[in-house]
Write a protein that holds these residues in place. Sequence first.
Motif, PDB file in Angstrom:
ATOM      1  N   ASP A   1       0.844  -1.187   0.000  1.00 58.94           N
ATOM      2  CA  ASP A   1       0.000   0.000   0.000  1.00 58.94           C
ATOM      3  C   ASP A   1       0.885   1.245   0.000  1.00 58.94           C
ATOM      4  O   ASP A   1       1.516   1.557   1.005  1.00 58.94           O
ATOM      5  N   GLY A   2       0.936   1.934  -1.131  1.00 55.86           N
ATOM      6  CA  GLY A   2       1.722   3.160  -1.197  1.00 55.86           C
ATOM      7  C   GLY A   2       3.200   2.959  -1.471  1.00 55.86           C
ATOM      8  O   GLY A   2       3.954   3.919  -1.506  1.00 55.86           O
TER       9      GLY A   2
ATOM     10  N   GLN B   1       4.671 -10.607   1.127  1.00 59.59           N
ATOM     11  CA  GLN B   1       4.308  -9.292   1.620  1.00 59.59           C
ATOM     12  C   GLN B   1       2.872  -9.246   2.099  1.00 59.59           C
ATOM     13  O   GLN B   1       2.066 -10.105   1.762  1.00 59.59           O
ATOM     14  N   THR B   2       2.571  -8.238   2.914  1.00 53.21           N
ATOM     15  CA  THR B   2       1.191  -7.865   3.210  1.00 53.21           C
ATOM     16  C   THR B   2       1.061  -6.421   2.732  1.00 53.21           C
ATOM     17  O   THR B   2       1.971  -5.894   2.092  1.00 53.21           O
ATOM     18  N   ALA B   3      -0.032  -5.768   3.085  1.00 48.82           N
ATOM     19  CA  ALA B   3      -0.226  -4.381   2.651  1.00 48.82           C
ATOM     20  C   ALA B   3       0.872  -3.463   3.187  1.00 48.82           C
ATOM     21  O   ALA B   3       1.259  -2.504   2.534  1.00 48.82           O
ATOM     22  N   THR B   4       1.389  -3.770   4.387  1.00 52.43           N
ATOM     23  CA  THR B   4       2.341  -2.842   5.028  1.00 52.43           C
ATOM     24  C   THR B   4       3.615  -3.537   5.504  1.00 52.43           C
ATOM     25  O   THR B   4       4.305  -3.042   6.378  1.00 52.43           O
ATOM     26  N   SER B   5       3.917  -4.720   4.955  1.00 54.43           N
ATOM     27  CA  SER B   5       5.155  -5.395   5.379  1.00 54.43           C
ATOM     28  C   SER B   5       5.767  -6.124   4.194  1.00 54.43           C
ATOM     29  O   SER B   5       5.072  -6.471   3.237  1.00 54.43           O
ATOM     30  N   ILE B   6       7.080  -6.344   4.280  1.00 48.53           N
ATOM     31  CA  ILE B   6       7.742  -7.174   3.267  1.00 48.53           C
ATOM     32  C   ILE B   6       8.755  -8.068   3.968  1.00 48.53           C
ATOM     33  O   ILE B   6       9.465  -7.639   4.876  1.00 48.53           O
TER      34      ILE B   6
END
Length: 433
Positions: A125-126, A163-168
């Motif tokens: 995300d972003g 990954q998730t929306a806010t992690s890698i």
Amino acid sequence: MVAHHHHHHHHKTTHPSSSGGGKHSRTYYADTATSCIHPPYSHIATTVNNSWQIYSVLPRPTLVVTRPGPHPTAGPPTRAVLLRDTNVVVVVCGEKTVTLWDELAKAAVWTIDCAEDVCGVAALDGFVAILHPTSADIYTLLPKPTLFRTIPTYLNPQGLHSQTATSITLPGAHRGQVSHTTQLSPGTSPSTTLISAHTAPISALATSHSATLVASASETGTLVRVWACKRGAPPTLLRELRRGVERATVWSLAFDEREQAVCVASNTLTVHIFTLAEPAASSGALSSGASDQQASASSPSRAAVASTPDSPEGKNRTSILEPLAPYIPLPKYFSSTWSFAHFRIPDDRSPHDRDVQVTPCTAVFLSQHLARGDSADSGFGATSSGSSTNRQIIAVLRGLSLHLFEYDTRRGGEATSVAYYRIKTPSAVAGES
């Protein structure tokens, strides 16, 4: 929005190239397309025939959009990733060019030419992460794409990540290490946890929906380790799951959306499902960074494992000798956990392709609400009828074929095949070589 990750094993296939270019030039054919299925597993992105495509998964794979490579001069698209919940597709062209394509504007909105080869891309995300052989560059997208930070990795030619929306999650800088970066959101400072996960190099990674669990496998391929990553605490080994005794290449790992199961796909063409619901019998004895090697000469035969296919109350099977562990110093083999459910992937390649190599596959848990929202005519009759709560669908994407299996989350055992689709690719885009 469900965002439990996937770690994509994008696969590069080298062919004698028609372009007559340098040693790195590649031509992609329909059967060797790179493809990945995206969280929340509603779409598949592929690159084939000098173009990229997006398909919706349910009720059956359907072409949503197909476009030629956005960068004719950079070379054909080699992989594509959908930016979740947006109309933006990240396309890698040739060896070193990454383009953000806005499907609404039908235009490339940003292109970067990298100094190093691009081994993979991830859309958060972003942010967009561009994976190179020994590092990952994280770019913020707004207000304009800017290099945010670089994360060093161990040699990573496959572009391994999850990954998730806010992690890698990436291979760490050292052999066998995992680097898990969370809180990747504008205005916050991300935090990176390093896990000494294995002694051999990492071969597969998965991150749970909440980014508090990480699963890892090494090139040895016999064990999958599940790590708890709580913010501000050192990572702890939660489970050690035994995929098998023989060495194998683990192609993909994935968590279900409730973070209570892990599925493991490997080049044995078997997918194993492990449940995380029960406490580990021997977690106290497990030390971080323990060796993955099992001396195969001294490994007991598979017959030492409880052979009942249905384990009671949804538990993974363990060795029948495991209850003796407190009294006899048994080898570690006996205290690791075997799978709860499993199935074999039919080998659907043509005889010609079988000689070339086994195409890696990705196995993921389909979101329950996605699978349950189906009508009876969608090919998922078994899911919609009866107590659908204890049936779970697993999607296996392999090149351009999609298999769907379901298993009983209470009884485990052998999963059953519910559907198989061969994704029909559009022919080569006109005007492209």
